[in-house]
Design a protein around this motif. Sequence first.
Motif, PDB file in Angstrom:
ATOM      1  N   ALA A   1      29.901  77.187  -7.728  1.00  0.00           N
ATOM      2  CA  ALA A   1      29.584  76.784  -6.357  1.00  0.00           C
ATOM      3  C   ALA A   1      28.919  75.418  -6.312  1.00  0.00           C
ATOM      4  N   GLY A   2      28.030  75.134  -7.269  1.00  0.00           N
ATOM      5  CA  GLY A   2      27.439  73.815  -7.368  1.00  0.00           C
ATOM      6  C   GLY A   2      26.239  73.593  -6.499  1.00  0.00           C
ATOM      7  N   GLY A   3      26.360  73.754  -5.217  1.00  0.00           N
ATOM      8  CA  GLY A   3      25.246  73.473  -4.334  1.00  0.00           C
ATOM      9  C   GLY A   3      25.212  72.023  -3.918  1.00  0.00           C
ATOM     10  N   LYS A   4      26.382  71.385  -3.884  1.00  0.00           N
ATOM     11  CA  LYS A   4      26.451  69.967  -3.549  1.00  0.00           C
ATOM     12  C   LYS A   4      26.089  69.699  -2.094  1.00  0.00           C
ATOM     13  N   GLY A   5      26.315  70.634  -1.231  1.00  0.00           N
ATOM     14  CA  GLY A   5      26.097  70.395   0.193  1.00  0.00           C
ATOM     15  C   GLY A   5      24.637  70.561   0.593  1.00  0.00           C
TER      16      GLY A   5
ATOM     17  N   ARG B   1      14.617  61.397   0.507  1.00  0.00           N
ATOM     18  CA  ARG B   1      15.432  62.461   1.084  1.00  0.00           C
ATOM     19  C   ARG B   1      16.423  62.931   0.028  1.00  0.00           C
ATOM     20  N   LEU B   2      16.550  64.247  -0.118  1.00  0.00           N
ATOM     21  CA  LEU B   2      17.491  64.824  -1.077  1.00  0.00           C
ATOM     22  C   LEU B   2      18.891  64.759  -0.488  1.00  0.00           C
ATOM     23  N   ILE B   3      19.798  64.094  -1.185  1.00  0.00           N
ATOM     24  CA  ILE B   3      21.175  63.901  -0.717  1.00  0.00           C
ATOM     25  C   ILE B   3      22.114  64.946  -1.319  1.00  0.00           C
ATOM     26  N   ALA B   4      21.989  65.198  -2.629  1.00  0.00           N
ATOM     27  CA  ALA B   4      22.917  66.102  -3.322  1.00  0.00           C
ATOM     28  C   ALA B   4      22.280  66.658  -4.580  1.00  0.00           C
ATOM     29  N   VAL B   5      22.751  67.844  -4.954  1.00  0.00           N
ATOM     30  CA  VAL B   5      22.361  68.475  -6.220  1.00  0.00           C
ATOM     31  C   VAL B   5      23.654  68.918  -6.898  1.00  0.00           C
TER      32      VAL B   5
ATOM     33  N   ARG C   1      11.844  70.997  -4.598  1.00  0.00           N
ATOM     34  CA  ARG C   1      10.597  70.211  -4.570  1.00  0.00           C
ATOM     35  C   ARG C   1      10.886  68.715  -4.472  1.00  0.00           C
ATOM     36  N   LEU C   2      12.016  68.261  -5.018  1.00  0.00           N
ATOM     37  CA  LEU C   2      12.380  66.849  -4.913  1.00  0.00           C
ATOM     38  C   LEU C   2      12.510  66.426  -3.452  1.00  0.00           C
ATOM     39  N   ALA C   3      12.912  67.364  -2.604  1.00  0.00           N
ATOM     40  CA  ALA C   3      13.081  67.073  -1.170  1.00  0.00           C
ATOM     41  C   ALA C   3      11.746  66.812  -0.475  1.00  0.00           C
TER      42      ALA C   3
ATOM     43  N   ALA D   1      20.071  65.381  -9.430  1.00  0.00           N
ATOM     44  CA  ALA D   1      19.868  65.273  -7.991  1.00  0.00           C
ATOM     45  C   ALA D   1      19.958  63.809  -7.584  1.00  0.00           C
ATOM     46  N   LEU D   2      20.466  63.605  -6.390  1.00  0.00           N
ATOM     47  CA  LEU D   2      20.563  62.271  -5.816  1.00  0.00           C
ATOM     48  C   LEU D   2      19.613  62.218  -4.630  1.00  0.00           C
TER      49      LEU D   2
END
Length: 175
Positions: free
Chosen positions: A170-174, A40-44, A32-34, A67-68
Amino acid sequence: MAVERAVVAIGANLPRADGTPAIETCRWAAGRLATIPGMRLIAVSSWWESAPIPPDPRSPAYVNGAALLEGETTPEALLAALHAIEEEAGRARPYPNAPRVLDLDLVDLGGRVREGAPPLLPHPRAHLRAFVLRPLAEISPGWVHPVLGRPMATLLPTVADQAIRRLDEAGGKGV
């Protein structure tokens, strides 16, 4: 308005009214942040589990992440958007530090320092919380606290005694 980076802390420790677990609510909130206009969502970050602060035996452990975002906004507009997402998730605010289905905190917005009217920037307790700093270190390892002038490398050891563990590798950074 200039393009700025925003750091948002994401947390939950109660299921939503429909039974959605806290970790799924956090993942949903990151998505939802996106949708915030102008951002724009850069990273989580990865998702982390932490004990409530202050300790509360009636409160389940929290799921936390960060989130960034990047874009053009005002502190007021971004805070309103975060509150709208919390409300959409069904957040109630019965008392301070109450368990919650979703908590979105604006930690930093372009290094601004702001006192008085909400939102306070940077978040006044972010540097005291492992559940903020550990996820933040993943998505912005070079972050420097705008008031203290201290980099992440000197902030993390100050919260090393707080109970926190990574939930997923896994993170989900991408993003």
